[in-house]
Design a protein around this motif. Structure first.
Motif, mmCIF file in Angstrom:
data_model
loop_
_atom_site.group_PDB
_atom_site.id
_atom_site.type_symbol
_atom_site.label_atom_id
_atom_site.label_comp_id
_atom_site.label_asym_id
_atom_site.label_seq_id
_atom_site.Cartn_x
_atom_site.Cartn_y
_atom_site.Cartn_z
ATOM 1 N N GLY A 105 0.593 -16.207 -8.415
ATOM 2 C CA GLY A 105 0.938 -14.762 -9.538
ATOM 3 C C GLY A 105 0.376 -14.031 -9.342
ATOM 4 O O GLY A 105 0.533 -13.145 -10.213
ATOM 5 N N VAL A 106 0.614 -13.221 -7.900
ATOM 6 C CA VAL A 106 -0.035 -12.181 -7.279
ATOM 7 C C VAL A 106 0.772 -11.477 -7.037
ATOM 8 O O VAL A 106 -0.112 -10.539 -5.719
ATOM 9 N N LEU A 107 1.822 -11.819 -6.560
ATOM 10 C CA LEU A 107 2.676 -12.009 -5.718
ATOM 11 C C LEU A 107 3.463 -9.680 -6.585
ATOM 12 O O LEU A 107 3.055 -9.676 -7.647
ATOM 13 N N THR A 108 3.031 -8.918 -4.897
ATOM 14 C CA THR A 108 2.927 -7.653 -5.975
ATOM 15 C C THR A 108 4.167 -7.119 -4.705
ATOM 16 O O THR A 108 4.462 -6.889 -3.840
ATOM 17 N N ILE A 109 5.043 -5.983 -5.536
ATOM 18 C CA ILE A 109 5.601 -5.086 -4.433
ATOM 19 C C ILE A 109 4.799 -4.187 -2.664
ATOM 20 O O ILE A 109 5.224 -4.107 -1.880
ATOM 21 N N GLY A 110 3.957 -3.729 -3.237
ATOM 22 C CA GLY A 110 3.502 -3.802 -2.087
ATOM 23 C C GLY A 110 2.781 -4.520 -1.005
ATOM 24 O O GLY A 110 3.233 -4.077 0.103
ATOM 25 N N GLN A 111 2.683 -6.040 -1.304
ATOM 26 C CA GLN A 111 2.703 -6.823 -0.209
ATOM 27 C C GLN A 111 3.968 -6.901 -0.141
ATOM 28 O O GLN A 111 4.600 -7.194 1.418
ATOM 29 N N LEU A 112 4.674 -7.054 -0.866
ATOM 30 C CA LEU A 112 6.004 -7.384 0.177
ATOM 31 C C LEU A 112 6.337 -5.830 1.226
ATOM 32 O O LEU A 112 7.352 -6.111 2.214
#
Length: 314
Positions: A105-112
């Protein structure tokens, strides 16, 4: 007239290294196809990304293409195989962080965004390593000269063997093409091709040779430095400087010593018995013979370049 028989040529399909490359390229292309869907999908479905954010993802995926020139320069200076492996492993490891982050539950658009940049850079380096090697001399004549028109019933280049051109006119006979020799290490991972006749075959019994080889002498054979290229699946050997201006090449897998080259020399020396064809490599000299073990007796071959004694009349 005499026409020389053509030498059988081995196709790529009969080469194990070609199958390795084919399978790895198939896996790489499959992974690239998956990543084109795996990144926008969670951005839209999980993060509810806007159209602008999806457009940024697409832009960042193409941005590393600006580094293609530098990637090509790096590819030409390093072994191809490690580049292909490292770029694919880096892409796979980076892509795996997306489902891992989503699970906790820590996925962010910045990581993508970051994953997209890394995948793009890895793809650029992989593509550069998988392209044609400009140091490969096999197609040099084809690229630099235009083909001669030939009659349908006569093969192009027949004049080089018969002394007549395609129209039957007598022309000068071309010199035979230099011989291509092959050689390699014990395990077969590091192999090379070299063009030309062997030069200055000689033994050496210096301290470096006896320690590195574990024997009383090493047979060295010289070839032009620019005629040698590495063709094995392991790419270039591992280099060790036994002298500030002298490097030796070893197979990193089995340890076989293959070559020795001085920084300012136009020649490269290969170990005589690493050649698949040792004809014409009988030693004509013995360096550091005074340091050789006393029980080793060597009968050197006559030097073809030495001045021959002239006969005198009685």
């Amino acid at each position: 007239m005499t026409v020389s028989a053509q030498v059988p040529r081995t196709t790529a399909w009969a080469t194990p290294a070609f199958w390795y490359l084919l399978r790895s390229e198939a896996a790489s292309l499959f992974g690239s196809a998956v990543s084109t869907i795996a990144l926008p999908a969670p951005a839209v479905l999980e993060l509810h990304a806007t159209a602008g954010q999806v457009a940024v993802l697409a832009f960042l995926g193409q941005l590393p293409s600006m580094l293609a020139l530098w990637a090509g320069a790096l590819s030409d200076r390093c072994a191809k195989r490690p580049q292909l492996i490292v770029s694919d492993l880096a892409a796979a490891a980076t892509l795996a962080t997306v489902p891992a982050a989503d699970l906790v539950g820590v996925l962010t658009i910045g990581q993508l965004y970051a994953v997209t940049l890394v995948l793009g850079a890895a793809k650029v380096q992989h593509d550069a390593a998988a392209t044609f090697n400009p140091e490969d001399k096999s197609n040099e004549e084809t690229m630099s000269t235009a083909p001669r028109p030939s009659r349908p019933d006569r093969p192009t280049g027949l004049s080089d063997r018969t002394g007549r051109d395609d129209e039957g006119l007598l022309v000068g006979t071309a010199e035979p093409e230099p011989k291509v020799r092959t050689g390699g290490c014990e395990c077969g991972d590091t192999r090379y091709e070299v063009i030309g006749d062997p030069d200055d075959p000689h033994l050496c019994s210096c301290r470096h040779e006896t320690r590195i080889s574990g024997g009383p002498a090493v047979l060295w054979v010289g070839f032009r430095r620019d005629s040698l290229r590495w063709v094995g699946p392991g790419g270039e050997p591992t280099w060790y400087a036994s002298w500030p201006t002298l490097r030796r090449g070893f197979c990193p897998r089995c340890g076989s010593q293959l070559v020795s080259v001085a920084d300012d020399s136009e020649m490269i020396m290969v170990t005589g018995f690493s050649l698949d064809d040792c004809s014409g490599t009988d030693p004509v000299g013995h360096s550091f013979r005074e340091e050789a073990v006393p029980w080793m007796i060597i009968d050197l071959a006559p030097d073809p370049h030495a001045a021959q004694p002239t006969a005198t009349s009685a």
